[in-house]
Design an enzyme around this catalytic site. Structure first.
Site: not given
Length: 326
Positions: A158, A237, A261, A266, A285
Site C-alpha cells: 500500500i 491503525r 480512516d 472504534e 474505517h
C-alpha cells in the site's frame, strides 16, 4: 471440516460471496461474537475465522478443537499470536487484498484537505456564490501538490502504491521502512530515516503495522519535528497517532490538516479529541470496504485454508508452518 466465522456482518452484508470458503467445509457465519459467546461458537470448529473479534491468551480454553485461525484482514493485533503459537495453531492473515482501494482512499483524504471540494460545494448550495456577485470565490485557499514532498512511513504494497499516486501528482517521495529494498523506478525518490521524513515532508502518510514500537509513533515530539503546516494521513491503525497531541497540533496550526480512516477506539467515544479538532477529516474505517476488496479477502482466506489443509500454510504470522489438518 467445520469452519466458523465469528464476525462476518461487516465483511459481507450480503453483497459478496462466501462460496469459496463454503466449498471447503461446513461453514457457520455469525454476524458478531462477544467474549461470552466465544466458547459455544468455537466448539467443534477446526478453522476459526475473525476480522476484529479478539482472541487473547485467556480465550484459549474456549478453542479446544481449533487447529487454524484465520484473520479476515491484514492487521492481526486483535489476536495473541504468541499464545496460539505455543499451542501450535497457525495464524494466517490476508495481504494485498485492497492495495488500490486503501491508497486511493488516502489520496481522496489528501485531495479533500488540499482542495476543500465538499466545503465549497456546501457553500455554493447554501447560496454563497449567488450572494458573492463574482465569478469566483473561495472559503479556503487551495493547495497544489506538485512540487511538495510525500513522506511514507511503511513501504509495503500500500505504501508503494501511495508513492506511485503521489508521484503522479508531481510530488517528491521519501519512504521509511525497516528493510529498504527494491526502490521504485520513478524519481525523485529516496529511502529516508524517520528524522528526515519528519523534517522534509509536506505530507506524511502512515502505512506501517501497529506494534509496541510504533504505538504513538506520531506524538508531541515527532509532531514538533515536522514542518509547520504539514498534513498527516492515517489509513493504517489508529493507535499509531497520539490523538490528543495531534488535536493540539491542529489547533495550533502546526498541522495544516489530518485525514484519517482509523481511530484509537472504534467506534470512538464522544470524548475523542479529534472529533472536535479543526481541519480534520475522519472516515469510519472504510478504505478497505469496496466490493472488490472484500471479495478478495474471502478468496484469499479460502486459499489460506486450502494451503493449510495441504500441509503448506501460507501467510502465517506466528511462525507455525509445520501443521496440517488433522
Amino acid at each position: 471440516m467445520k469452519i466458523v466465522i465469528l464476525d462476518g456482518a461487516v465483511l459481507n452484508p450480503g453483497d459478496v460471496d462466501w462460496g469459496p470458503i463454503e466449498a471447503l467445509g461446513d461453514l457457520t457465519v455469525y454476524d458478531e461474537t462477544g467474549k461470552a459467546q466465544l466458547a459455544e461458537r468455537a466448539r467443534g470448529a477446526h478453522v476459526l475465522l475473525a476480522n476484529k473479534t479478539c482472541l487473547r491468551r485467556d480465550d484459549l480454553p474456549a478453542l479446544k478443537d481449533v487447529q487454524m485461525v484465520g484473520v479476515l484482514a491484514t492487521g492481526y493485533n486483535t489476536v495473541d499470536v504468541d499464545a496460539l503459537a505455543e499451542r501450535r495453531i497457525p495464524v494466517c492473515n490476508v495481504v494485498a487484498y485492497g492495495v488500490d482501494d486503501v491508497a486511493q482512499h488516502g489520496m481522496a483524504l489528501l485531495l479533500e484537505l488540499c482542495r476543500h471540494t465538499s466545503r465549497h460545494t456546501a457553500s455554493v448550495k447554501a447560496g454563497d456564490w449567488e450572494r458573492a456577485g463574482q465569478w469566483c470565490y473561495w472559503k479556503s485557499t487551495p493547495l497544489c501538490l506538485a512540487g511538495l514532498t510525500m513522506g511514507l512511513i511503511g513501504f509495503g504494497a500500500i505504501g508503494r502504491r501511495m508513492g506511485q499516486l503521489a508521484h503522479a501528482f508531481g510530488m517528491r517521495v521519501l519512504a521509511h521502512c525497516r528493510a529498504p529494498k527494491r526502490p521504485p523506478a520513478y524519481s525523485p525518490f529516496a529511502f529516508a530515516s524517520l528524522e528526515r521524513i519528519f523534517a522534509e515532508s509536506d505530507v506524511i502518510s502512515l502505512h506501517c503495522p501497529l506494534t509496541p514500537q510504533t504505538r504513538h509513533l506520531i506524538n508531541a515530539q515527532s509532531l514538533a519535528a515536522m514542518r509547520d503546516g504539514s498534513i498527516l494521513l492515517n489509513t493504517a491503525r489508529g493507535p499509531l497517532v497520539d490523538e490528543e497531541a495531534a488535536a493540539e497540533a491542529l489547533r495550533s496550526g502546526k498541522l495544516r490538516g489530518l485525514g484519517t480512516d482509523v481511530l484509537s477506539q472504534e467506534p470512538p467515544g464522544s470524548d475523542n479529541p479529534l472529533l472536535n479538532a479543526p481541519h480534520t477529516l475522519i472516515t469510519p474505517h472504510i478504505a478497505w470496504a469496496t466490493v472488490k476488496a472484500r471479495q478478495n479477502i474471502i478468496n484469499l482466506t479460502a486459499e489460506n485454508i486450502r494451503c493449510w489443509q495441504a500441509g503448506v500454510p501460507i501467510n502465517v504470522v506466528n511462525g507455525v508452518t509445520s501443521t496440517a489438518a488433522r
